[in-house]
Design an enzyme around this catalytic site. Structure first.
Site, mmCIF file in Angstrom:
data_model
loop_
_atom_site.group_PDB
_atom_site.id
_atom_site.type_symbol
_atom_site.label_atom_id
_atom_site.label_comp_id
_atom_site.label_asym_id
_atom_site.label_seq_id
_atom_site.Cartn_x
_atom_site.Cartn_y
_atom_site.Cartn_z
ATOM 1 C CG HIS A 105 -17.824 -16.564 15.328
ATOM 2 N ND1 HIS A 105 -17.283 -17.798 15.614
ATOM 3 C CD2 HIS A 105 -16.846 -15.671 15.569
ATOM 4 C CE1 HIS A 105 -16.032 -17.652 16.017
ATOM 5 N NE2 HIS A 105 -15.750 -16.363 16.003
ATOM 6 C CG ASP A 141 -19.466 -20.547 15.941
ATOM 7 O OD1 ASP A 141 -18.448 -21.038 15.432
ATOM 8 O OD2 ASP A 141 -19.757 -19.339 15.871
ATOM 9 C CB ALA A 191 -18.404 0.495 4.020
ATOM 10 C CD GLN A 221 -15.312 -6.136 4.354
ATOM 11 O OE1 GLN A 221 -15.004 -5.327 5.219
ATOM 12 N NE2 GLN A 221 -14.991 -7.424 4.416
ATOM 13 C CG HIS A 275 -9.761 -7.569 10.501
ATOM 14 N ND1 HIS A 275 -10.484 -7.327 9.349
ATOM 15 C CD2 HIS A 275 -10.520 -8.422 11.229
ATOM 16 C CE1 HIS A 275 -11.619 -8.017 9.398
ATOM 17 N NE2 HIS A 275 -11.664 -8.686 10.516
ATOM 18 C CD1 TRP A 293 -13.059 -18.301 6.736
ATOM 19 C CD2 TRP A 293 -10.981 -17.793 6.076
ATOM 20 N NE1 TRP A 293 -12.723 -19.144 5.694
ATOM 21 C CE2 TRP A 293 -11.449 -18.854 5.280
ATOM 22 C CE3 TRP A 293 -9.695 -17.307 5.855
ATOM 23 C CZ2 TRP A 293 -10.691 -19.425 4.260
ATOM 24 C CZ3 TRP A 293 -8.935 -17.883 4.836
ATOM 25 C CH2 TRP A 293 -9.428 -18.924 4.061
ATOM 26 C CG ASN A 294 -16.855 -13.852 7.727
ATOM 27 O OD1 ASN A 294 -17.061 -14.975 7.290
ATOM 28 N ND2 ASN A 294 -17.287 -13.459 8.910
ATOM 29 C CD GLU A 301 -17.208 -10.450 3.025
ATOM 30 O OE1 GLU A 301 -16.735 -9.288 3.140
ATOM 31 O OE2 GLU A 301 -18.045 -10.919 3.817
ATOM 32 C CB ALA A 322 -8.402 -15.149 16.976
ATOM 33 C CD GLN A 359 -8.097 -10.553 13.346
ATOM 34 O OE1 GLN A 359 -7.175 -9.765 13.574
ATOM 35 N NE2 GLN A 359 -9.310 -10.380 13.837
#
Length: 490
Positions: free
Chosen positions: A21, A124, A369, A371, A386, A389-390, A394, A409, A411
């Site tokens: 978030h 948020d 890492a 990412q 997993h 959303w990020n 990406e 959630a 995912q």
């Protein structure tokens, strides 16, 4: 007679205290700083400290002197680590965050911290937005924008929770008929099964608590927001965004992928953009050197985010499947506390050592890492993820197809979109055995790659276009900037 200089907007950011978030909200905060806004970013003390440890703060503050990082005390329930939790633990975290958030924001506005009163608050979704809305009323009805960190499909499904309960679809009792289609939600553009519903739907008590929280805190607060900011782009989720636009009584600003929008500003800027590295622990940059030695498109990148706990059997099944695929792999496994309860007396350290011994000829294991850099590396050919959303955004922007292993959630919805709607990967939901891992890795990297990459190329191109000058996300960000400026009292 000289005209007075126009007032600068002051925006307060109020994220939920979780890595997935904080990261997109921080990117938006940087973009607004780039537009010469005053920004105050309010974090829990724990996450505030992690931000300070991860970055070159003097360089960042030199670039953005009007960007202020503040914190408030953590109030996590005893024994609950916000970065290692169960579904019930997540509900406890929601409630404890609600208890801490409102007084923290009130205190910030009372102190004023040497700045003009906030032009608006960007909070948020749900819990933080509810707290922000309560405080905003006390301080003269400060406009509040809700920030949605999940995809638009999840948001649309979230609005149907009560309907799903009324029709007996959730909670999912006993995990029976998990492939039964859910017919109570229209307009998704794909078939949805029971197993694709939010992870909260799988737990009777938790599901009811989440719905109560969503109804009492989320929906009522969000309905009063000035607008909703969404880290997605129009062409990716156009039909659902259209439905949300007609359903919600305010503006929707789709401005994703946010990290790409920020990168574009960095390229255009004559001065380097000293972005803070929003991360939960120190990154192992040596993995980039290792990737440099691998053939183009040969490596499968494996990372399950900052929250997923893995048992010994899950680690070894995934590891053996990767080895059996005969593909080089880079696997992120967080330090000891993130590894879940074990079926035997093995310690997390012993399990990691066992895995490293298995894979030392073919793979590299790191604790964390960079990412975005990893996904952009030419050696990467696929992503076992997993489905946060990020990570999904990406991966799309980096043109890397996915194997999705979601656990909680949003995912579960994201992974269904990846496999069923966008056709840019496979959904491994509710499965964790070596034969499945091996098959899907080989399908992704070779057997079905041409078909998947055809879809991926199209969506990646749309993502790139959205953040270019004149693109939908670029224009929506400009609209957001203009609208915030218009809120300054004359």
């Amino acid at each position: 007679m000289e005209q007075p200089e126009p007032q600068v907007p002051h925006v307060v950011f109020f994220p939920f205290p979780a890595h997935g978030h904080i990261k997109p909200m921080f990117r938006l905060a940087e973009l607004l700083s780039h537009a010469n806004f005053q920004v105050t970013f309010l974090n829990t003390q724990r996450n505030h400290d992690l931000l300070l440890l991860s970055s070159d703060i003097p360089a960042f503050r030199s670039r953005y002197p009007n960007f202020q990082l503040l914190s408030y005390p953590d109030k996590v329930p005893l024994g609950l680590d916000p970065h290692r939790r169960s579904e019930q633990g997540f509900v406890d975290l929601l409630l404890s965050t609600k208890a801490a958030a409102k007084p923290a924001l009130s205190e910030l506005l009372e102190k004023k911290t040497g700045r003009r009163p906030p032009t608006c608050i960007i909070a948020d979704w749900a819990i933080m937005c509810s707290s922000a809305m309560d405080v905003a009323k006390e301080f003269g009805n400060i406009p509040v924008f809700a920030f949605q960190t999940a995809c638009a499909h999840y948001m649309w499904m979230d609005f149907h929770l009560l309907k799903l309960i009324e029709e007996g679809e959730v909670p999912l009792r006993g995990y029976k008929d998990m492939d039964k289609p859910v017919t109570s939600i229209s307009g998704l553009g794909m078939s949805v099964r029971r197993r694709d519903l939010s992870g909260f739907a799988r737990f009777d008590t938790v599901c009811k608590q989440v719905i109560e929280i969503s109804t009492n805190y989320g929906s009522s607060a969000v309905s009063q927001a000035y607008g909703v900011i969404h880290n997605t782009f129009d062409k990716l989720e156009a039909p659902v965004i259209s439905k949300l636009s007609s359903f919600l009584p305010f503006k929707i600003y789709t401005i994703g992928p946010l990290h790409c929008l920020l990168n574009n500003y960095c390229i255009k800027d004559s001065n380097p953009l000293h972005s803070i590295n929003v991360t939960i622990c120190k990154e192992d940059t040596n993995c980039i050197t290792w990737l440099d030695s691998q053939p183009s498109g040969s490596v499968i990148f494996v990372s399950f985010g900052s929250l997923v706990s893995l048992s010994r059997s899950q680690i070894l099944e995934i590891g053996q499947g990767l080895l059996n695929s005969c593909r080089p792999f880079l696997w992120v496994i967080l330090p000891n506390p993130i590894v879940g309860q074990q079926e035997d007396d093995s310690t997390p350290g012993q399990i990691l050592m066992e895995l490293e011994n298995m894979s030392k000829e073919k793979g590299l294991i790191v604790s964390w890492a960079p990412q975005e850099k990893v996904l952009a590396h030419p050696a990467i050919g696929g992503f076992l993820t997993h489905s946060g959303w990020n990570s999904t955004m990406e991966s799309i922007y980096a043109r890397v197809p996915m194997i999705c292993w979601p656990t909680e959630a949003d995912q579960l919805v994201n992974s269904r979109c990846v496999s069923e709607l966008w056709r840019i990967g496979f959904d491994m939901k509710d499965t964790c055995d070596r034969s499945t891992v091996e098959k899907l890795v080989n399908d992704l990297m070779e057997d079905k790659r041409d078909e998947i990459m055809k879809s991926m190329d199209k969506i990646t191109r749309q993502a790139e276009e959205s953040v270019q000058e004149g693109g939908s996300s670029y224009c929506n960000l400009q609209r957001l900037i203009t609208d915030i400026r218009s809120l300054i009292p004359t």
